[in-house]
Design an enzyme around this catalytic site. Structure first.
Site, PDB file in Angstrom:
ATOM      1  N   ASP A   1      20.765   2.320  28.720  1.00  0.00           N
ATOM      2  CA  ASP A   1      20.620   3.084  29.964  1.00  0.00           C
ATOM      3  C   ASP A   1      19.208   2.984  30.537  1.00  0.00           C
ATOM      4  OD1 ASP A   1      20.426   4.832  27.401  1.00  0.00           O
ATOM      5  OD2 ASP A   1      19.170   5.898  28.851  1.00  0.00           O
TER       6      ASP A   1
ATOM      7  N   TYR B   1      14.648  15.473  23.095  1.00  0.00           N
ATOM      8  CA  TYR B   1      13.258  15.098  22.835  1.00  0.00           C
ATOM      9  C   TYR B   1      12.331  16.256  23.160  1.00  0.00           C
ATOM     10  CZ  TYR B   1      14.992  10.313  22.634  1.00  0.00           C
ATOM     11  OH  TYR B   1      15.678   9.179  22.276  1.00  0.00           O
TER      12      TYR B   1
ATOM     13  N   LYS C   1      21.123  12.798  19.306  1.00  0.00           N
ATOM     14  CA  LYS C   1      20.158  11.717  19.099  1.00  0.00           C
ATOM     15  C   LYS C   1      18.765  12.310  19.262  1.00  0.00           C
ATOM     16  CE  LYS C   1      18.141   7.834  21.620  1.00  0.00           C
ATOM     17  NZ  LYS C   1      18.127   7.159  22.945  1.00  0.00           N
TER      18      LYS C   1
END
Length: 274
Positions: free
Chosen positions: A30, A150, A181
């Site tokens: 992506d 993140y 993730k």
């Protein structure tokens, strides 16, 4: 969720876990929206074919890209449609926003969707709200959700702090993610702090292009030893001299039953969820 809904979600998850060993090798592609074209001088369709031929379980694509590749590749791996975006030119590149819907992903035949959230961003509140809204839509459409979590923002001193990363992963699970993730936090012992705290499987991000292939594979093995349920590797694969070969080596680590020669380094630590 109705029994029919639960069935639909399980069908997609079983296709995703095609190796049936509770581990995944996902390849995010992506990056084009954020950083520009990733397959300059070569065919993206060919790259995706290399992934399918060498054992990748899934590839992450934006909706427009998915329409331009051979659908036949997805008889051997799953399609994850990425719903988030931002560009490196934005005043705040960490401020992700939604550019696609779960309904569009269903129409594309996707096996899952993914959303990117940067905790610590100035736009954190909207990103968390987007994640929750996508989670609710995934429940309506029986679609598995991968949350890319993140720590990025002006107040983030250490984006790999295990306690902070564990918080990010657990937050994603709390808001409906089936998979998370996130970054590799270092040693297997530090990684266990993250995987033990998260009630859903955690995939370790590959991150920027690493040094040697051996060093990168060792880092992946450490993540697996720390209880990770697999890896999500983009740049280290598509920037590699031979993406197919590296995909094959990663598949051998993530799925040692496929015949790897890496079984001795890939054995995961047994950790309790929750």
């Amino acid at each position: 969720m109705s029994s029919i809904g639960a069935f639909g979600r399980q069908v997609r998850l079983r296709r995703l876990y095609r190796h049936d060993d509770h581990r995944l090798l996902v390849v995010p592609l992506d990056h084009g929206v954020t950083d520009g074209p990733i397959a300059v001088g070569r065919s993206l369709n060919h790259l995706i074919g290399q992934l399918a031929d060498n054992g990748a379980d899934a590839v992450v694509l934006h909706k427009g890209t998915a329409r331009r590749v051979d659908p036949g590749w997805f008889s051997r791996m799953s399609l994850i449609v990425h719903l988030s975006a931002s560009t490196r030119f934005a005043p705040d590149p960490d401020a992700k926003y939604l550019v696609a819907s779960v309904e569009e992903a269903v129409c594309l035949g996707a096996g899952a969707v993914s959303v990117h959230v940067n905790l610590g961003s100035r736009e954190e509140a909207r990103q968390i709200a987007d994640l929750a809204a996508v989670g609710a839509a995934c429940d309506r459409w029986n679609m598995p959700l991968l949350a890319m979590m993140y720590l990025r923002g002006p107040e983030i001193d250490d984006p790999r702090d295990p306690a902070w990363v564990a918080h990010a992963a657990a937050l994603a699970a709390d808001l409906g993610a089936d998979l998370v993730k996130t970054v590799h936090v270092g040693s297997p012992e530090r990684m266990v702090e993250v995987t033990r705290a998260c009630p859903v499987p955690v995939l370790v991000a590959g991150g920027p292009r690493a040094g040697t292939t051996a060093e990168f594979l060792k880092s992946v093995a450490w993540g697996l030893r720390g209880g990770a349920a697999g890896v999500a590797v983009g740049r280290n694969i598509f920037q590699a001299p031979d993406p197919g070969q590296l995909t094959r080596e990663l598949c051998a680590l993530v799925h040692p039953g496929s015949g790897s020669g890496h079984d001795d380094v890939a054995e995961p630590v047994q950790v309790a969820a929750g």
